[in-house]
Design a protein around this motif. Structure first.
Motif, PDB file in Angstrom:
ATOM      1  N   LEU A   7       0.806  -1.247   0.035  1.00 33.60           N
ATOM      2  CA  LEU A   7       0.024   0.134   0.023  1.00 33.60           C
ATOM      3  C   LEU A   7       0.719   1.168  -0.110  1.00 33.60           C
ATOM      4  O   LEU A   7       0.600   2.158  -0.682  1.00 33.60           O
ATOM      5  CB  LEU A   7      -0.809  -0.033   1.128  1.00 33.60           C
ATOM      6  CG  LEU A   7      -1.946  -1.172   1.451  1.00 33.60           C
ATOM      7  CD1 LEU A   7      -2.846  -1.086   2.541  1.00 33.60           C
ATOM      8  CD2 LEU A   7      -2.709  -1.414  -0.027  1.00 33.60           C
ATOM      9  N   SER A   8       1.916   1.352   0.860  1.00 32.70           N
ATOM     10  CA  SER A   8       2.699   2.166   0.655  1.00 32.70           C
ATOM     11  C   SER A   8       3.628   2.646  -0.639  1.00 32.70           C
ATOM     12  O   SER A   8       3.659   3.722  -1.026  1.00 32.70           O
ATOM     13  CB  SER A   8       3.897   2.154   1.998  1.00 32.70           C
ATOM     14  OG  SER A   8       3.321   1.879   3.027  1.00 32.70           O
ATOM     15  N   GLU A   9       3.847   1.601  -1.329  1.00 34.78           N
ATOM     16  CA  GLU A   9       4.408   1.401  -2.499  1.00 34.78           C
ATOM     17  C   GLU A   9       3.455   2.258  -3.494  1.00 34.78           C
ATOM     18  O   GLU A   9       3.845   3.165  -4.468  1.00 34.78           O
ATOM     19  CB  GLU A   9       5.109   0.109  -2.977  1.00 34.78           C
ATOM     20  CG  GLU A   9       6.070  -0.167  -2.302  1.00 34.78           C
ATOM     21  CD  GLU A   9       6.465  -1.702  -2.707  1.00 34.78           C
ATOM     22  OE1 GLU A   9       6.145  -2.387  -3.825  1.00 34.78           O
ATOM     23  OE2 GLU A   9       7.037  -2.384  -1.971  1.00 34.78           O
TER      24      GLU A   9
ATOM     25  N   VAL B  31       6.787  13.982   2.137  1.00 36.65           N
ATOM     26  CA  VAL B  31       5.693  13.381   2.198  1.00 36.65           C
ATOM     27  C   VAL B  31       5.551  12.127   2.352  1.00 36.65           C
ATOM     28  O   VAL B  31       4.661  11.130   2.715  1.00 36.65           O
ATOM     29  CB  VAL B  31       4.445  13.722   1.042  1.00 36.65           C
ATOM     30  CG1 VAL B  31       4.310  15.022   0.870  1.00 36.65           C
ATOM     31  CG2 VAL B  31       4.992  12.899  -0.367  1.00 36.65           C
ATOM     32  N   ARG B  32       6.649  11.257   2.321  1.00 35.52           N
ATOM     33  CA  ARG B  32       7.117   9.802   2.472  1.00 35.52           C
ATOM     34  C   ARG B  32       6.297   9.313   3.605  1.00 35.52           C
ATOM     35  O   ARG B  32       5.490   8.189   3.799  1.00 35.52           O
ATOM     36  CB  ARG B  32       8.343   9.591   2.176  1.00 35.52           C
ATOM     37  CG  ARG B  32       8.639   7.958   2.220  1.00 35.52           C
ATOM     38  CD  ARG B  32      10.167   7.654   1.597  1.00 35.52           C
ATOM     39  NE  ARG B  32      10.656   8.589   0.754  1.00 35.52           N
ATOM     40  CZ  ARG B  32      10.471   8.461  -0.613  1.00 35.52           C
ATOM     41  NH1 ARG B  32       9.586   7.711  -1.058  1.00 35.52           N
ATOM     42  NH2 ARG B  32      11.087   9.181  -1.440  1.00 35.52           N
TER      43      ARG B  32
ATOM     44  N   PHE C 115       2.579   3.301   5.243  1.00 33.46           N
ATOM     45  CA  PHE C 115       1.491   2.670   6.254  1.00 33.46           C
ATOM     46  C   PHE C 115       2.107   1.311   6.922  1.00 33.46           C
ATOM     47  O   PHE C 115       3.041   0.660   6.311  1.00 33.46           O
ATOM     48  CB  PHE C 115       0.375   1.760   5.314  1.00 33.46           C
ATOM     49  CG  PHE C 115      -0.320   3.069   4.503  1.00 33.46           C
ATOM     50  CD1 PHE C 115      -1.376   3.584   5.112  1.00 33.46           C
ATOM     51  CD2 PHE C 115       0.155   3.432   3.260  1.00 33.46           C
ATOM     52  CE1 PHE C 115      -1.905   4.835   4.289  1.00 33.46           C
ATOM     53  CE2 PHE C 115      -0.499   4.479   2.619  1.00 33.46           C
ATOM     54  CZ  PHE C 115      -1.534   5.225   3.153  1.00 33.46           C
ATOM     55  N   SER C 116       1.728   1.089   8.121  1.00 34.74           N
ATOM     56  CA  SER C 116       2.095  -0.088   8.797  1.00 34.74           C
ATOM     57  C   SER C 116       1.119  -1.167   8.905  1.00 34.74           C
ATOM     58  O   SER C 116      -0.097  -0.611   8.811  1.00 34.74           O
ATOM     59  CB  SER C 116       2.574   0.620  10.478  1.00 34.74           C
ATOM     60  OG  SER C 116       1.386   0.861  11.040  1.00 34.74           O
TER      61      SER C 116
ATOM     62  N   GLY D 258      -0.558  18.125   5.702  1.00 36.22           N
ATOM     63  CA  GLY D 258       0.170  17.452   6.831  1.00 36.22           C
ATOM     64  C   GLY D 258       1.497  17.212   6.898  1.00 36.22           C
ATOM     65  O   GLY D 258       2.128  16.889   7.931  1.00 36.22           O
ATOM     66  N   SER D 259       2.334  17.622   5.709  1.00 41.71           N
ATOM     67  CA  SER D 259       3.559  17.297   5.788  1.00 41.71           C
ATOM     68  C   SER D 259       4.333  18.698   5.279  1.00 41.71           C
ATOM     69  O   SER D 259       5.659  18.448   5.231  1.00 41.71           O
ATOM     70  CB  SER D 259       3.671  15.984   4.896  1.00 41.71           C
ATOM     71  OG  SER D 259       3.130  16.047   3.649  1.00 41.71           O
ATOM     72  N   ILE D 260       3.907  19.518   4.519  1.00 38.80           N
ATOM     73  CA  ILE D 260       4.371  20.564   3.727  1.00 38.80           C
ATOM     74  C   ILE D 260       3.965  21.903   4.519  1.00 38.80           C
ATOM     75  O   ILE D 260       2.898  22.410   4.176  1.00 38.80           O
ATOM     76  CB  ILE D 260       4.241  20.543   2.344  1.00 38.80           C
ATOM     77  CG1 ILE D 260       4.690  19.054   1.620  1.00 38.80           C
ATOM     78  CG2 ILE D 260       5.037  21.882   1.592  1.00 38.80           C
ATOM     79  CD1 ILE D 260       6.058  18.844   1.474  1.00 38.80           C
TER      80      ILE D 260
END
Length: 151
Positions: A15-17, A36-37, A42-43, A136-138
């Motif tokens: 899912l992360s990929e 944004v990585r 996802f874990s 949420g990340s930038i």
């Protein structure tokens, strides 16, 4: 034929990929993608704790969505496709499944903090723009916030 099913915790890496490849599809530079990585990683616990549905073709995950929050008001947390599947109709298949699942679970509407390049897709699917939210990340970046009714 594409199969839709609940994601398994051990698929978190896949899912992360998918999410990271989809984000890269829009031409962002490496510094942006690195920023944004974490947000797109996802874990197994993330997958277990959320309602995540994958689209699978020939044993491979080619897209997914996550439905977050508690009824009656929820959020489309993710909707990502492998880049070679963008524009093939798979997004619409996942979207229609999402809306149906959300309605059946008692959600009245879903909010979407959208990838700016995907805003047109969501508007075409019936969402309406209701404002903007901070990324949420930038720092300093804003995202379109959309809302769609499930019925």
């Amino acid at each position: 034929m594409v199969t839709l099913r609940r994601a398994r915790p051990e698929e978190a890496g896949v899912l992360s990929e998918v999410a990271q490849a989809a984000k890269a599809h829009w031409g962002y530079d490496e510094a942006f993608l690195e920023a944004v990585r974490e947000e797109l990683t996802f874990s197994p616990d993330d997958v277990s704790a959320r309602h995540v549905v994958v689209a699978e073709l020939d044993g491979a995950v080619i897209g997914f969505y996550s439905l977050d929050g508690e009824p009656p008001f929820g959020e489309l947390g993710n909707l990502w496709l492998r880049p070679d599947r963008i524009g093939t109709g798979l997004g619409r298949v996942l979207w229609e499944h999402l809306i149906s699942a959300a309605a059946a679970a008692g959600y009245e509407h879903l909010d979407i903090d959208a990838e700016p390049f995907a805003e047109g897709f969501y508007l075409k699917m019936g969402a309406e723009r209701i404002g903007e939210v901070p990324s949420g990340s930038i720092p300093g970046r804003v995202l379109p916030q959309l809302r769609v009714r499930t019925s």
